[in-house]
Design a protein around this motif. Structure first.
Motif, short mmCIF file in Angstrom:
data_model
loop_
_atom_site.label_atom_id
_atom_site.label_comp_id
_atom_site.label_asym_id
_atom_site.label_seq_id
_atom_site.Cartn_x
_atom_site.Cartn_y
_atom_site.Cartn_z
N PRO A 5 0.73 -1.36 -0.03
CA PRO A 5 0.02 0.04 -0.05
C PRO A 5 0.74 1.37 0.00
O PRO A 5 0.57 2.29 -0.62
N ASN A 6 2.03 1.29 0.69
CA ASN A 6 2.85 2.36 0.83
C ASN A 6 3.60 2.81 -0.63
O ASN A 6 4.30 3.87 -0.71
N ARG A 7 3.41 2.00 -1.50
CA ARG A 7 4.44 2.23 -2.74
C ARG A 7 3.24 2.38 -3.89
O ARG A 7 3.71 2.65 -5.08
N MET A 8 2.13 2.42 -3.42
CA MET A 8 1.10 2.73 -4.46
C MET A 8 1.21 4.30 -5.10
O MET A 8 1.30 5.34 -4.45
N PRO A 9 1.19 4.34 -6.56
CA PRO A 9 1.30 5.87 -7.10
C PRO A 9 0.13 6.62 -6.69
O PRO A 9 -1.11 6.09 -6.29
N LYS A 10 0.20 7.88 -6.58
CA LYS A 10 -0.87 8.85 -6.52
C LYS A 10 -2.10 8.83 -7.52
O LYS A 10 -1.59 8.67 -8.49
N ARG A 11 -3.30 9.12 -7.20
CA ARG A 11 -4.22 8.78 -8.12
C ARG A 11 -4.36 9.73 -9.11
O ARG A 11 -5.07 9.79 -10.15
N GLY A 12 -3.94 10.99 -8.63
CA GLY A 12 -3.97 12.11 -9.84
C GLY A 12 -5.15 12.71 -9.33
O GLY A 12 -6.03 12.62 -8.37
N GLY A 38 -6.38 -4.26 -14.59
CA GLY A 38 -4.81 -4.62 -15.03
C GLY A 38 -3.95 -3.32 -15.40
O GLY A 38 -2.68 -3.40 -15.66
N ALA A 39 -4.74 -2.31 -15.79
CA ALA A 39 -3.76 -1.29 -16.51
C ALA A 39 -3.09 -0.51 -15.59
O ALA A 39 -2.09 0.22 -15.94
N LEU A 40 -3.43 -0.61 -14.45
CA LEU A 40 -2.62 0.16 -13.15
C LEU A 40 -2.37 -0.72 -12.02
O LEU A 40 -2.85 -1.70 -12.02
N PRO A 41 -1.24 -0.19 -11.35
CA PRO A 41 -0.95 -1.18 -10.21
C PRO A 41 -2.17 -1.00 -9.30
O PRO A 41 -2.88 -0.29 -9.14
N ALA A 42 -1.92 -2.02 -8.36
CA ALA A 42 -3.05 -2.34 -7.23
C ALA A 42 -2.31 -2.55 -6.03
O ALA A 42 -1.22 -3.35 -6.03
N HIS A 43 -2.95 -2.63 -4.92
CA HIS A 43 -2.07 -2.79 -3.57
C HIS A 43 -2.62 -4.31 -3.04
O HIS A 43 -3.69 -4.67 -3.42
N ASP A 44 -1.69 -4.69 -2.50
CA ASP A 44 -1.86 -6.26 -2.24
C ASP A 44 -2.15 -6.46 -0.73
O ASP A 44 -2.02 -7.47 0.02
N GLY A 45 -2.62 -5.46 0.02
CA GLY A 45 -3.03 -5.36 1.55
C GLY A 45 -4.24 -6.33 1.99
O GLY A 45 -4.29 -6.90 2.92
N LEU A 46 -5.12 -6.25 1.05
CA LEU A 46 -6.72 -7.06 1.33
C LEU A 46 -6.32 -8.34 1.61
O LEU A 46 -6.85 -8.99 2.69
N TRP A 47 -5.35 -9.17 0.87
CA TRP A 47 -5.49 -10.52 1.23
C TRP A 47 -4.66 -10.79 2.51
O TRP A 47 -4.74 -11.75 3.20
N GLN A 48 -3.81 -9.89 3.15
CA GLN A 48 -3.15 -10.05 4.13
C GLN A 48 -4.11 -10.47 5.34
O GLN A 48 -3.86 -11.30 6.09
N ALA A 49 -5.44 -9.72 5.33
CA ALA A 49 -6.27 -9.98 6.24
C ALA A 49 -6.59 -11.49 6.38
O ALA A 49 -7.14 -12.13 7.47
N ALA A 50 -6.83 -12.19 5.22
CA ALA A 50 -7.29 -13.53 5.13
C ALA A 50 -6.04 -14.14 5.68
O ALA A 50 -6.33 -15.24 6.37
N ALA A 51 -4.84 -13.95 5.25
CA ALA A 51 -3.84 -14.67 5.86
C ALA A 51 -3.63 -14.55 7.41
O ALA A 51 -3.47 -15.57 8.03
#
Length: 267
Positions: free
Chosen positions: A63-70, A141-154
């Protein structure tokens, strides 16, 4: 169809291990439909994967490496918003499938029915959002996405009560809180089609949160615990960061979430 393929456990595992987005949408909806029509035997004979299959794109970032949305009003900013929403719904398909497949044997048929219905809803939401992105000249798929949500499942893979407390009752409930402001922004941009999609998602998410409340109450009863106190203690143990107001009180009440417990978790 072979006997092995026709079990609920194998069908859910197969959908979780489907990577391509449209194929995952179809797989999730097929599992839910086959279960509803009595085509799947009540056997959990296939372990759930630690991680679901993911498509090659989007690139997943912390999440902390996600680009700003504009800028919010710009086309780039609008596409970034819809892409982020599509990613949340895409991961939500897997969260619902994993809930049913990982905990269904212990929790029973009504639990599986509820969370497979959630998976089918999330698949439909994702398909609507992806189509909306296509109408804007983009796509999932055109933009990056954050991987934080699955962490809650793990973090909650070992305890159904913890999973219920965090995924439907915190993460999905946060959707109830933030959607009205997003809706207002989308309407201000003149995006009537987008507003209709968000209204549909908000209605469905109230029901999804209510499933979490209902099944956590059943866990609390089995454990001889008070549902509100159990929710508070599990969220404090397994969720990083407190709840963030403002809360959508009417939607939370409609879902059966305790406003006093929500506020306790925000303080």
């Amino acid at each position: 169809m072979s006997t092995h393929d026709a079990t609920i456990g194998a069908a859910i595992r197969g959908a979780l291990l489907t990577a391509e987005p449209q194929a995952k949408v179809m797989a999730a909806r097929k599992v839910a439909r086959d279960w509803r029509l009595g085509r799947l035997a009540w056997r959990f004979d296939a372990p759930m994967p630690d991680r679901p299959a993911r498509p090659a794109a989007p690139e997943l970032l912390p999440p902390n490496r996600m680009p700003k949305r504009g800028k919010a009003g710009s086309q780039r900013g609008r596409i970034a918003l819809w892409h982020a929403l599509a990613h949340i719904e895409f991961v939500a398909i897997d969260l619902a499938l994993d809930m049913a497949g990982r905990f269904g044997a212990a929790m029973g048929e009504a639990f599986v029915s509820d969370f497979l219905a959630v998976a089918a809803d999330e698949a439909m939401h994702f398909a609507l959002l992806d189509r909306h992105l296509a109408a804007m000249g983009s796509g999932y798929g055109a933009l990056p996405a954050h991987d934080g949500l699955w962490q809650a499942a793990a973090d909650t893979a070992h305890d159904v009560a913890a999973r219920l407390a965090v995924v439907p009752m915190v993460l999905e409930a946060r959707g109830l809180d933030v959607t009205p402001a997003t809706l207002a922004r989308v309407r201000a941009n003149g995006d009537a089609a987008g507003a209709r999609i968000l209204e549909r998602i908000l209605d469905d998410e109230i029901r999804h949160v209510a499933f979490g409340v209902k099944h956590l109450a059943a866990c609390a009863e089995m454990r001889g615990a008070d549902p509100e106190n159990l929710w508070i203690s599990l969220v404090r143990t397994y969720f990083r960061g407190g709840l963030k107001p403002p809360f959508n009180d009417s939607a939370r009440l409609a879902a059966g979430l305790s406003l006093s417990a929500s506020r306790a978790l925000a303080s």
